[in-house]
Design a protein around this motif. Sequence first.
Motif, PDB file in Angstrom:
ATOM      1  N   GLY A   1       0.794  -1.219   0.000  1.00  0.00           N
ATOM      2  CA  GLY A   1       0.000   0.000   0.000  1.00  0.00           C
ATOM      3  C   GLY A   1       0.825   1.265   0.000  1.00  0.00           C
ATOM      4  O   GLY A   1       0.275   2.368   0.003  1.00  0.00           O
ATOM      5  N   LYS A   2       2.145   1.131   0.015  1.00  0.00           N
ATOM      6  CA  LYS A   2       3.026   2.294  -0.003  1.00  0.00           C
ATOM      7  C   LYS A   2       3.821   2.320  -1.303  1.00  0.00           C
ATOM      8  O   LYS A   2       3.824   1.351  -2.064  1.00  0.00           O
ATOM      9  CB  LYS A   2       3.967   2.271   1.207  1.00  0.00           C
ATOM     10  CG  LYS A   2       3.243   2.329   2.549  1.00  0.00           C
ATOM     11  CD  LYS A   2       4.219   2.351   3.708  1.00  0.00           C
ATOM     12  CE  LYS A   2       3.492   2.341   5.043  1.00  0.00           C
ATOM     13  NZ  LYS A   2       2.743   3.593   5.263  1.00  0.00           N
TER      14      LYS A   2
ATOM     15  N   ASN B   1       1.830   4.025  -8.587  1.00  0.00           N
ATOM     16  CA  ASN B   1       0.384   4.251  -8.568  1.00  0.00           C
ATOM     17  C   ASN B   1      -0.070   5.112  -9.742  1.00  0.00           C
ATOM     18  O   ASN B   1      -1.239   5.460  -9.854  1.00  0.00           O
ATOM     19  CB  ASN B   1      -0.058   4.887  -7.244  1.00  0.00           C
ATOM     20  CG  ASN B   1       0.505   6.291  -7.063  1.00  0.00           C
ATOM     21  OD1 ASN B   1       1.152   6.830  -7.957  1.00  0.00           O
ATOM     22  ND2 ASN B   1       0.269   6.869  -5.900  1.00  0.00           N
TER      23      ASN B   1
ATOM     24  N   GLN C   1      10.995   6.538   7.981  1.00  0.00           N
ATOM     25  CA  GLN C   1      10.490   5.409   7.208  1.00  0.00           C
ATOM     26  C   GLN C   1      11.338   5.238   5.954  1.00  0.00           C
ATOM     27  O   GLN C   1      11.835   6.204   5.387  1.00  0.00           O
ATOM     28  CB  GLN C   1       9.025   5.607   6.831  1.00  0.00           C
ATOM     29  CG  GLN C   1       8.721   6.874   6.061  1.00  0.00           C
ATOM     30  CD  GLN C   1       7.230   7.034   5.809  1.00  0.00           C
ATOM     31  OE1 GLN C   1       6.415   6.267   6.312  1.00  0.00           O
ATOM     32  NE2 GLN C   1       6.865   8.027   5.018  1.00  0.00           N
TER      33      GLN C   1
ATOM     34  N   SER D   1       5.135  13.020   1.283  1.00  0.00           N
ATOM     35  CA  SER D   1       4.143  11.955   1.386  1.00  0.00           C
ATOM     36  C   SER D   1       4.536  10.957   2.467  1.00  0.00           C
ATOM     37  O   SER D   1       5.678  10.506   2.530  1.00  0.00           O
ATOM     38  CB  SER D   1       3.999  11.233   0.044  1.00  0.00           C
ATOM     39  OG  SER D   1       3.145  10.119   0.177  1.00  0.00           O
ATOM     40  N   SER D   2       3.579  10.603   3.307  1.00  0.00           N
ATOM     41  CA  SER D   2       3.838   9.624   4.371  1.00  0.00           C
ATOM     42  C   SER D   2       3.758   8.195   3.858  1.00  0.00           C
ATOM     43  O   SER D   2       4.062   7.259   4.592  1.00  0.00           O
ATOM     44  CB  SER D   2       2.834   9.818   5.512  1.00  0.00           C
ATOM     45  OG  SER D   2       1.506   9.629   5.038  1.00  0.00           O
ATOM     46  N   ASP D   3       3.355   8.032   2.601  1.00  0.00           N
ATOM     47  CA  ASP D   3       3.214   6.692   2.034  1.00  0.00           C
ATOM     48  C   ASP D   3       4.388   6.303   1.144  1.00  0.00           C
ATOM     49  O   ASP D   3       4.308   5.330   0.397  1.00  0.00           O
ATOM     50  CB  ASP D   3       1.920   6.598   1.213  1.00  0.00           C
ATOM     51  CG  ASP D   3       0.687   6.651   2.095  1.00  0.00           C
ATOM     52  OD1 ASP D   3       0.781   6.215   3.258  1.00  0.00           O
ATOM     53  OD2 ASP D   3      -0.353   7.134   1.624  1.00  0.00           O
TER      54      ASP D   3
END
Length: 329
Positions: free
Chosen positions: A63-64, A146, A289, A263-265
């Motif tokens: 999902g990232k 994405n 991260q 972006s945190s993803d």
Amino acid sequence: MGFQRWSANQQHNRRPMSKARTDGNSDDRSTNEADSSENYKSWVMEHPSALASFDPMMSAANGKMIVVFLDYDGTLSPIVDNPDRAFMSDEMRSAVHEVAKSFPTAIISGRGRDKVKEFVQLSNVYYAGSHGMDIMAPPRPPKSCNGKHQTVPLDREGKEGLFQPAKKFLPAIQEILNLLEEKIRKIQGARVEDNRFCISVHFRQVQQEDYGILEEKVKSVLENYPEFRLTRGKKVMEIRPSIEWNKGDALEYLLETLGLNNSSDVLPLYIGDDRTDEDAFKVIQSRGQGYPIIVSSIPKETNASYSLRDPSEVLTFLLRLAKWRKNSN
């Protein structure tokens, strides 16, 4: 060992491992093999294999968006005596190509951009030469996984394609290059490499008794150029402009141009083997991260969270990464 978030306190409390030697003519591989084996096992407990940790790493990445950053020498190609022959294998080239089809991918090297591009021979990756001081996008920037981000890198003046924050230093770099070639030409085994925005003085083939002479000659040239600094890597001295720009800055710049910096993803994944890659590792740790991965067969102090032993393990990791993306679609 899954995805890790590092706080400043965690970073501070990590037990420092055996530091890389600062003696320019020392060779890490001269470490006693028995001691090195035990030390390496202990070190891997703190910097686990990215291959052994692959499944939990990718589970955390679901999902990232992964963005891949790769060093060249010692990562995609083996370290060799003659830097002009640091060729990557066809298998490695194919693996990088497959990864770049699924993830935004950049090669960040101390080499000149044109030189590393000549080695890699791929058109679907970003090239950042001279430790990130010379960045070029692919002819058509790759879509992120994405499909939302297709931003073309711009320089600070809004020009498409190239970013060169040290451009004003080019005349002085050429002066230093000419002086160095004249100064060290009689030192057997010494090689000067023009990396456009930095200069490398290779001494892997220099006799130990000649290293001190070589170092003094390099320093004597720089005495008249206070706007430049001397750094060291694996059997190489490097002369760079004294600007606040390194591989970590290049990583952040590339994320920014892709529209991903805030972006945190996003999970930056950086694989490198040299001291200069530590700047990129620090950036990833500060983000809290991502996957900083060091390539090393010996224990050394590092800001990386994971490790791979050598370019052959890098190849295996990249192949697994490309396969994981295909299977997860």
